[in-house]
Scaffold this active site. Structure first.
Site, PDB file in Angstrom:
ATOM      1  N   GLU A 155       0.830  -1.218   0.000  1.00 38.05           N
ATOM      2  CA  GLU A 155       0.000   0.000   0.000  1.00 38.05           C
ATOM      3  C   GLU A 155       0.864   1.269   0.000  1.00 38.05           C
ATOM      4  O   GLU A 155       1.768   1.423   0.804  1.00 38.05           O
ATOM      5  CB  GLU A 155      -1.010   0.036   1.147  1.00 38.05           C
ATOM      6  CG  GLU A 155      -2.011   1.171   1.009  1.00 38.05           C
ATOM      7  CD  GLU A 155      -2.693   1.228  -0.355  1.00 38.05           C
ATOM      8  OE1 GLU A 155      -2.121   1.836  -1.283  1.00 38.05           O
ATOM      9  OE2 GLU A 155      -3.787   0.643  -0.512  1.00 38.05           O
TER      10      GLU A 155
ATOM     11  N   ASP B  60      -7.037   0.027  -3.695  1.00 35.74           N
ATOM     12  CA  ASP B  60      -8.101   1.030  -3.755  1.00 35.74           C
ATOM     13  C   ASP B  60      -8.926   0.891  -5.037  1.00 35.74           C
ATOM     14  O   ASP B  60      -9.547   1.833  -5.482  1.00 35.74           O
ATOM     15  CB  ASP B  60      -7.489   2.429  -3.676  1.00 35.74           C
ATOM     16  CG  ASP B  60      -6.449   2.668  -4.759  1.00 35.74           C
ATOM     17  OD1 ASP B  60      -6.258   1.786  -5.633  1.00 35.74           O
ATOM     18  OD2 ASP B  60      -5.806   3.729  -4.750  1.00 35.74           O
TER      19      ASP B  60
END
Ligand code: AHR
Ligand code: AHR
Length: 520
Positions: free
Chosen positions: A245, A321
């Site tokens: 991430e 995402d």
């Protein structure tokens, strides 16, 4: 152990007025097989279990990942009537029974709607929902992969992988047994090392349960591609990296780590493991040989990755995402509970190499000039032809007595595909450097402007003809669409859909072409 499947005109003149929308709108038979496993047949997940790090998710459209598994591998949905079909292994512990899929999808097209979890944890992958980014389908969902776009062979038997084009994605945000927080896990995947891009992010593994970027350390997935924006390995890529991430990591440095090599094996084993301030990247050729360790050490030298804050969702083909810009092909993969030993992973690689994955034959790319004859009713003798006055592609009667410029306009060369060398691009012999590309879902002959969009629009994968005759040319970026002869022009059409030329009547014949080397 729930299983959730989310159900879910013209001629050229008319088209000029159209604003082009870029995109429009059973219970498991066996869970974790060691109790049932026969010594003769082992899958990767039997090996992980024996090593004390059992699979908690096991996904494959090509084969059973346990020697004892005979439940569904994946579900396909056909375009003609929306019916679904579960593809099973041909025998317990074996490869997918694609003959049954081909029969179910005959004369129409199918997408992969569910990739079932074979581990018994119910962690099935389905169409990914919108998150930080929206997908191109209604409601912001991602596209589903075409069910025949990634053919391969296991020991000579045809199977299909999951071909991810930008906009395609699978996810499970409600999992069971997947590592969370700083818990240790292992992940492996078999990918096509020749299919990749720089878009974010062709991932398989652990991600956020809300489909949003929840900060550093909230995901841990295998990444494959040549995105240089966060981190990179040696040379130009593609690289196996770990998506943790806000960072694709190739080693301890947030930037370049030269020990992570560029790898392009046609069948590539990729592994990422993560534990308490420890993680690794391993890789190898899935057809032969051993694994290499490209990184094993502490968490990246950046804030927020130690301890990890893994959330335990599972993604395939997208970023945490729901970034939807990636390209790649997935054949199989699994996630474990616990950090697997290198010995366990080496045994998994031996199992993979023993599976004998091979690629299908490469299509006609030897520079032969071809004429593409339509096969729809009443269309015999008509050929795909570059219009001599504009950029349209017509279907018109051409013979060896036609004017020389018309004969030339009906000639094409199948070059290696601009976006995928295992497919083709059709270069117009009358217009060297110009290829057939679709634009607004209509075929045109335009000079190669070298953009990624052009390359995608100009790449088609030859398949056995949809009607059973000749060859069909499947659009690489819209795999449900094929080159179709429709009312005297060529379009990209699916078998049923929102465009006039998606009319299912005669679709199979209209989208099948004969490749001739001389005009009648
Ligand atoms: O870490 C790289 C990417 O950054 C993640 O996959 C995505 O969630 C974010 O955009
Ligand atoms: O043909 C469909 C799309 O139309 C193409 O992908 C794009 O170039 C144009 O917007």
């Amino acid at each position: 152990m729930s299983r959730f499947t989310r159900p879910f005109t013209r001629r050229r003149a008319a088209l000029a007025a159209v604003a082009v929308p870029v995109l429009m709108t059973g219970a498991l038979a066996v869970g974790g097989g060691s109790a049932h496993a026969t010594p003769a047949k082992q899958g990767p997940c039997d090996i992980y279990a024996q090593g004390g790090t059992p699979c908690v998710a096991a996904h494959s459209t090509t084969r059973a990942l346990y020697g004892a598994y005979d439940g569904p591998l994946y579900q396909v949905k056909r375009a003609s009537d929306g019916a679904t079909y579960d593809v099973h292994p041909i025998n317990r512990g074996s490869y997918a029974d694609t003959k049954k899929q081909d029969a179910f999808c005959a004369g129409t097209s199918c997408v992969i709607t569910v990739i079932y979890d074979q581990s018994g944890h119910g962690n099935d992958l389905t169409q990914a929902p919108p998150g930080g980014f929206a997908g191109p389908e209604p409601g912001g969902y991602d596209k589903l992969a075409d069910a025949t776009a990634a053919p391969a062979y296991i020991n000579g038997h045809k199977v299909y992988g999951v071909k991810i084009t930008p906009g395609t994605g699978y996810r499970d945000n409600h999992t069971n047994g997947i590592a969370t927080g700083d818990d240790p896990e292992g992940e492996y995947a078999i990918l096509d090392g020749t299919q990749y891009n720089r878009g974010c992010c062709f991932d398989y593994g652990n991600a956020e349960t809300d489909s949003h970027d929840d900060g550093n350390g909230t995901m841990e997935a295998i990444y494959f591609g040549n995105s240089p924006y966060w981190g990179s390995g040696a040379a130009a890529g593609p690289w196996i990296m770990a998506d943790q991430e806000n960072g694709l990591f190739s080693g301890v440095n947030p930037g370049e780590n030269v020990n992570d090599p560029s790898v392009r094996d046609r069948f590539l084993t990729a592994m990422v493991d993560g534990g308490h301030n420890e993680w690794s990247i391993r890789g190898g050729n899935a057809q032969t040989g051993e694994l290499n360790t490209y990184y094993h050490g502490v968490r990246p030298a950046a804030a927020g990755y130690n301890p990890m804050k893994k959330q335990g969702a599972i993604i395939l083909g997208i970023g945490g995402d729901n970034s939807v810009s990636a390209t790649g092909t997935f054949y199989e993969g699994a996630m474990t509970s616990g950090y697997p030993t290198e010995a366990t992973e080496n045994a998994v690689q031996a199992n993979i190499a023993g599976t004998k994955y091979t690629a299908p034959a490469v299509p006609l790319q030897d520079g032969t000039k071809v004429y593409l004859e339509a096969t729809g009713p009443g269309e015999s003798g008509k050929f795909m032809t570059a219009d001599v006055t504009d950029d349209a592609v017509d279907v018109e009667a051409v013979t060896s007595s036609s004017p020389a410029d018309v004969q030339l306009a009906a000639q094409w060369v199948e070059t290696p595909g601009l976006a995928d060398p295992s497919c083709v691009s059709l270069e117009s012999v009358a217009n060297p450097g110009s290829y057939l590309r679709h634009y607004g879902w209509v075929a045109k002959v335009e000079p190669n402007d070298t953009t990624t969009q052009y390359a995608q629009d100009a790449t088609f994968c030859p398949k056995a003809g949809n009607s059973g005759t000749g060859t069909s040319f499947q659009s690489v970026n819209y795999p449900t669409r094929y080159l179709r002869d429709y009312q005297g022009a060529v379009d990209v059409a699916s078998n049923g859909g929102w465009l006039a030329w998606d009319d299912p009547t005669n679709w199979a014949a209209d989208s099948s072409w004969l490749e001739l080397t001389a005009l009648p």
